[in-house]
Design a protein around this motif. Structure first.
Motif, PDB file in Angstrom:
ATOM      1  N   ILE A   4      73.528 -52.142  46.695  1.00  0.00           N
ATOM      2  CA  ILE A   4      72.722 -52.142  47.911  1.00  0.00           C
ATOM      3  C   ILE A   4      73.619 -52.588  49.061  1.00  0.00           C
ATOM      4  N   ASP A   5      73.623 -51.821  50.136  1.00  0.00           N
ATOM      5  CA  ASP A   5      74.412 -52.154  51.322  1.00  0.00           C
ATOM      6  C   ASP A   5      73.666 -53.226  52.116  1.00  0.00           C
ATOM      7  N   TYR A   6      74.086 -54.464  51.969  1.00  0.00           N
ATOM      8  CA  TYR A   6      73.415 -55.587  52.626  1.00  0.00           C
ATOM      9  C   TYR A   6      73.451 -55.490  54.155  1.00  0.00           C
ATOM     10  N   ASN A   7      74.438 -54.821  54.704  1.00  0.00           N
ATOM     11  CA  ASN A   7      74.570 -54.738  56.158  1.00  0.00           C
ATOM     12  C   ASN A   7      73.528 -53.850  56.813  1.00  0.00           C
ATOM     13  N   ASN A   8      72.968 -52.913  56.074  1.00  0.00           N
ATOM     14  CA  ASN A   8      72.012 -51.959  56.643  1.00  0.00           C
ATOM     15  C   ASN A   8      70.590 -52.195  56.166  1.00  0.00           C
ATOM     16  N   MET A   9      70.259 -53.431  55.851  1.00  0.00           N
ATOM     17  CA  MET A   9      68.924 -53.738  55.348  1.00  0.00           C
ATOM     18  C   MET A   9      67.955 -54.040  56.489  1.00  0.00           C
ATOM     19  N   LYS A  10      66.671 -53.778  56.216  1.00  0.00           N
ATOM     20  CA  LYS A  10      65.615 -54.150  57.160  1.00  0.00           C
ATOM     21  C   LYS A  10      65.413 -55.659  57.089  1.00  0.00           C
ATOM     22  N   ASP A  11      64.653 -56.215  58.029  1.00  0.00           N
ATOM     23  CA  ASP A  11      64.383 -57.654  58.045  1.00  0.00           C
ATOM     24  C   ASP A  11      63.355 -58.077  57.005  1.00  0.00           C
ATOM     25  N   PRO A  40      57.418 -63.937  46.882  1.00  0.00           N
ATOM     26  CA  PRO A  40      57.091 -63.158  48.078  1.00  0.00           C
ATOM     27  C   PRO A  40      56.323 -64.001  49.078  1.00  0.00           C
ATOM     28  N   GLN A  41      56.438 -63.608  50.323  1.00  0.00           N
ATOM     29  CA  GLN A  41      55.758 -64.292  51.414  1.00  0.00           C
ATOM     30  C   GLN A  41      54.905 -63.282  52.166  1.00  0.00           C
ATOM     31  N   GLU A  42      53.915 -63.767  52.859  1.00  0.00           N
ATOM     32  CA  GLU A  42      53.047 -62.899  53.636  1.00  0.00           C
ATOM     33  C   GLU A  42      53.566 -62.843  55.068  1.00  0.00           C
ATOM     34  N   ASP A  43      53.724 -61.630  55.608  1.00  0.00           N
ATOM     35  CA  ASP A  43      54.183 -61.519  56.996  1.00  0.00           C
ATOM     36  C   ASP A  43      52.998 -61.626  57.950  1.00  0.00           C
ATOM     37  N   GLY A  46      49.937 -59.407  57.252  1.00  0.00           N
ATOM     38  CA  GLY A  46      49.229 -59.520  55.986  1.00  0.00           C
ATOM     39  C   GLY A  46      49.888 -58.791  54.836  1.00  0.00           C
ATOM     40  N   ASN A  47      51.113 -58.314  55.035  1.00  0.00           N
ATOM     41  CA  ASN A  47      51.854 -57.635  53.966  1.00  0.00           C
ATOM     42  C   ASN A  47      52.631 -58.655  53.150  1.00  0.00           C
ATOM     43  N   TRP A  48      52.586 -58.511  51.831  1.00  0.00           N
ATOM     44  CA  TRP A  48      53.343 -59.388  50.949  1.00  0.00           C
ATOM     45  C   TRP A  48      54.700 -58.775  50.672  1.00  0.00           C
ATOM     46  N   GLY A  49      55.736 -59.590  50.768  1.00  0.00           N
ATOM     47  CA  GLY A  49      57.067 -59.088  50.498  1.00  0.00           C
ATOM     48  C   GLY A  49      58.117 -60.172  50.645  1.00  0.00           C
ATOM     49  N   PHE A  50      59.339 -59.731  50.862  1.00  0.00           N
ATOM     50  CA  PHE A  50      60.480 -60.635  50.914  1.00  0.00           C
ATOM     51  C   PHE A  50      61.277 -60.407  52.191  1.00  0.00           C
ATOM     52  N   ARG A  51      61.685 -61.508  52.809  1.00  0.00           N
ATOM     53  CA  ARG A  51      62.609 -61.409  53.934  1.00  0.00           C
ATOM     54  C   ARG A  51      63.951 -60.921  53.408  1.00  0.00           C
ATOM     55  N   LYS A  52      64.744 -60.331  54.288  1.00  0.00           N
ATOM     56  CA  LYS A  52      66.031 -59.748  53.905  1.00  0.00           C
ATOM     57  C   LYS A  52      66.888 -60.736  53.122  1.00  0.00           C
ATOM     58  N   VAL A  53      66.965 -61.966  53.565  1.00  0.00           N
ATOM     59  CA  VAL A  53      67.817 -62.954  52.885  1.00  0.00           C
ATOM     60  C   VAL A  53      67.347 -63.198  51.453  1.00  0.00           C
ATOM     61  N   LEU A  54      66.047 -63.150  51.221  1.00  0.00           N
ATOM     62  CA  LEU A  54      65.517 -63.353  49.872  1.00  0.00           C
ATOM     63  C   LEU A  54      65.748 -62.127  48.985  1.00  0.00           C
ATOM     64  N   ASN A  60      71.280 -60.358  44.076  1.00  0.00           N
ATOM     65  CA  ASN A  60      72.527 -60.955  43.604  1.00  0.00           C
ATOM     66  C   ASN A  60      72.332 -61.643  42.253  1.00  0.00           C
ATOM     67  N   PHE A  61      71.262 -62.411  42.105  1.00  0.00           N
ATOM     68  CA  PHE A  61      70.974 -63.085  40.835  1.00  0.00           C
ATOM     69  C   PHE A  61      70.798 -62.074  39.702  1.00  0.00           C
ATOM     70  N   ILE A  62      69.991 -61.035  39.956  1.00  0.00           N
ATOM     71  CA  ILE A  62      69.714 -60.043  38.921  1.00  0.00           C
ATOM     72  C   ILE A  62      70.983 -59.275  38.573  1.00  0.00           C
ATOM     73  N   TYR A  63      71.753 -58.911  39.581  1.00  0.00           N
ATOM     74  CA  TYR A  63      72.999 -58.181  39.353  1.00  0.00           C
ATOM     75  C   TYR A  63      73.950 -58.981  38.469  1.00  0.00           C
ATOM     76  N   LYS A  64      74.131 -60.251  38.796  1.00  0.00           N
ATOM     77  CA  LYS A  64      75.032 -61.104  38.016  1.00  0.00           C
ATOM     78  C   LYS A  64      74.524 -61.290  36.589  1.00  0.00           C
ATOM     79  N   GLU A  65      73.211 -61.469  36.442  1.00  0.00           N
ATOM     80  CA  GLU A  65      72.624 -61.625  35.100  1.00  0.00           C
ATOM     81  C   GLU A  65      72.892 -60.383  34.263  1.00  0.00           C
TER      82      GLU A  65
END
Length: 86
Positions: A4-11, A40-43, A46-54, A60-65
């Protein structure tokens, strides 16, 4: 886990978008989310999801595992709201 290209991710990514990005279903994403305590957090809309940093952190954790041992994840319940996984 694909690259995943971290530089071109949405917020912000919804739970469904993260599932597509990681190529896994909700149950597997929830398992990893619980394992690494990245929930996940609610924006403001009212949408549930993850901020870009999360998303990056979880990826990264899953990839390394997967790279290190390819072992199955260990699901743990933390008693948090189940709403984002519905």
């Amino acid at each position: 886990m694909k690259y995943i290209d971290y530089n071109n991710m949405k917020d912000f990514y919804t739970v469904e978008e993260v599932c597509r990005l990681f190529e896994m279903d909700k149950a597997e994403l929830k398992c990893h989310s619980d394992q690494y305590q990245i929930q996940p957090q609610e924006d403001q809309y009212g949408n549930w999801g993850f901020r870009k940093v999360l998303v990056r952190k979880l990826h990264n954790f899953i990839y390394k595992e997967q790279k290190n041992n390819g072992s199955q994840h260990n699901s743990t319940a933390y008693g948090r709201r189940n709403a984002p996984w519905a």
